[in-house]
Write a protein that holds these residues in place. Structure first.
Motif, short mmCIF file in Angstrom:
data_model
loop_
_atom_site.label_atom_id
_atom_site.label_comp_id
_atom_site.label_asym_id
_atom_site.label_seq_id
_atom_site.Cartn_x
_atom_site.Cartn_y
_atom_site.Cartn_z
N VAL A 170 21.71 -39.72 8.10
CA VAL A 170 20.61 -39.00 7.46
C VAL A 170 20.08 -39.82 6.27
CG1 VAL A 170 20.04 -36.95 6.07
CG2 VAL A 170 21.29 -36.71 8.23
N ALA A 171 20.98 -40.38 5.48
CA ALA A 171 20.54 -41.22 4.36
C ALA A 171 19.79 -42.45 4.85
CB ALA A 171 21.75 -41.64 3.52
N LEU A 172 20.25 -43.05 5.92
CA LEU A 172 19.56 -44.21 6.49
C LEU A 172 18.16 -43.81 6.94
CD1 LEU A 172 19.58 -47.15 7.42
CD2 LEU A 172 20.59 -46.38 9.57
N ARG A 173 18.06 -42.69 7.65
CA ARG A 173 16.75 -42.21 8.11
C ARG A 173 15.82 -41.96 6.92
NH1 ARG A 173 16.91 -36.36 9.70
NH2 ARG A 173 16.79 -36.25 7.44
N ASP A 174 16.33 -41.34 5.87
CA ASP A 174 15.49 -40.96 4.74
C ASP A 174 15.17 -42.11 3.81
OD1 ASP A 174 15.62 -38.44 5.80
OD2 ASP A 174 17.02 -37.65 4.30
N ILE A 217 18.58 -50.45 0.50
CA ILE A 217 19.81 -49.72 0.77
C ILE A 217 21.04 -50.54 0.42
CG2 ILE A 217 18.75 -48.23 2.50
CD1 ILE A 217 20.02 -50.04 4.67
N GLY A 218 20.83 -51.74 -0.15
CA GLY A 218 21.94 -52.57 -0.57
C GLY A 218 22.67 -53.24 0.57
N ARG A 239 25.54 -50.59 0.90
CA ARG A 239 26.30 -50.01 -0.21
C ARG A 239 25.61 -48.82 -0.85
NH1 ARG A 239 30.71 -50.37 1.20
NH2 ARG A 239 31.01 -49.14 -0.66
N TYR A 240 24.28 -48.87 -1.00
CA TYR A 240 23.60 -47.78 -1.68
C TYR A 240 23.54 -46.53 -0.80
CZ TYR A 240 22.31 -51.63 -4.76
OH TYR A 240 22.35 -52.72 -5.59
N LEU A 241 23.58 -46.70 0.49
CA LEU A 241 23.67 -45.54 1.38
C LEU A 241 25.08 -44.96 1.37
CD1 LEU A 241 21.71 -46.47 4.63
CD2 LEU A 241 21.01 -44.99 2.76
N LYS A 242 26.06 -45.79 1.10
CA LYS A 242 27.45 -45.34 1.10
C LYS A 242 27.87 -44.73 -0.23
CE LYS A 242 29.12 -48.30 4.78
NZ LYS A 242 30.15 -49.26 5.19
N GLY A 243 26.91 -44.56 -1.13
CA GLY A 243 27.20 -43.86 -2.37
C GLY A 243 27.19 -44.69 -3.63
#
Length: 119
Positions: free
Chosen positions: A68-72, A78-79, A105-109
């Motif tokens: 969902v984060a990748l889609r958005d 996204i690092g 990394r930025y998608l992973k928090g």
């Protein structure tokens, strides 16, 4: 066995589940853990499926959150290290996010600040 199910997997409950995980994008080491989770000599019971569901729920929730984060955020930095967007020069200069681990990394928090970027 239908042609769509032909391949390297035998026709057992564990391998049916392995195929479904591969089809759903669960790969590598994780997919290889599946065969030991269901019995090969009998049809899985509701209890078997319940135990499997409990064991995989957290992993699946994490994957869903990441997708969902990748889609958005795919049009943002996204690092991941590609450095292909103009924003990457600001949020991930010289791929500093790689210090935090592999992948987006930025998608992973993580945040740019975690990577030492003051934005």
């Amino acid at each position: 066995m239908p042609a769509s199910r032909a391949g390297p997997f035998s026709d057992t409950p564990s391998t049916w589940l392995t195929r479904s995980h591969v089809d759903a994008g669960v790969r590598g080491r994780v997919a290889l853990q599946v065969p030991g989770t269901l019995p090969d000599a009998r049809t899985p019971t509701p209890e078997d499926w319940s135990a499997l569901s409990a064991a995989w729920r957290t992993r699946l929730d994490d994957q869903i959150r990441l997708l969902v984060a990748l889609r958005d955020d795919l049009d943002a930095c996204i690092g991941c290290g590609c450095l292909s967007l103009e924003r990457c020069a600001l949020y991930n200069p010289d791929d500093v996010a790689a210090r935090l681990g592999h992948g987006p990394r930025y998608l992973k928090g993580n945040t740019p600040r975690d990577a030492g970027v003051d934005v």
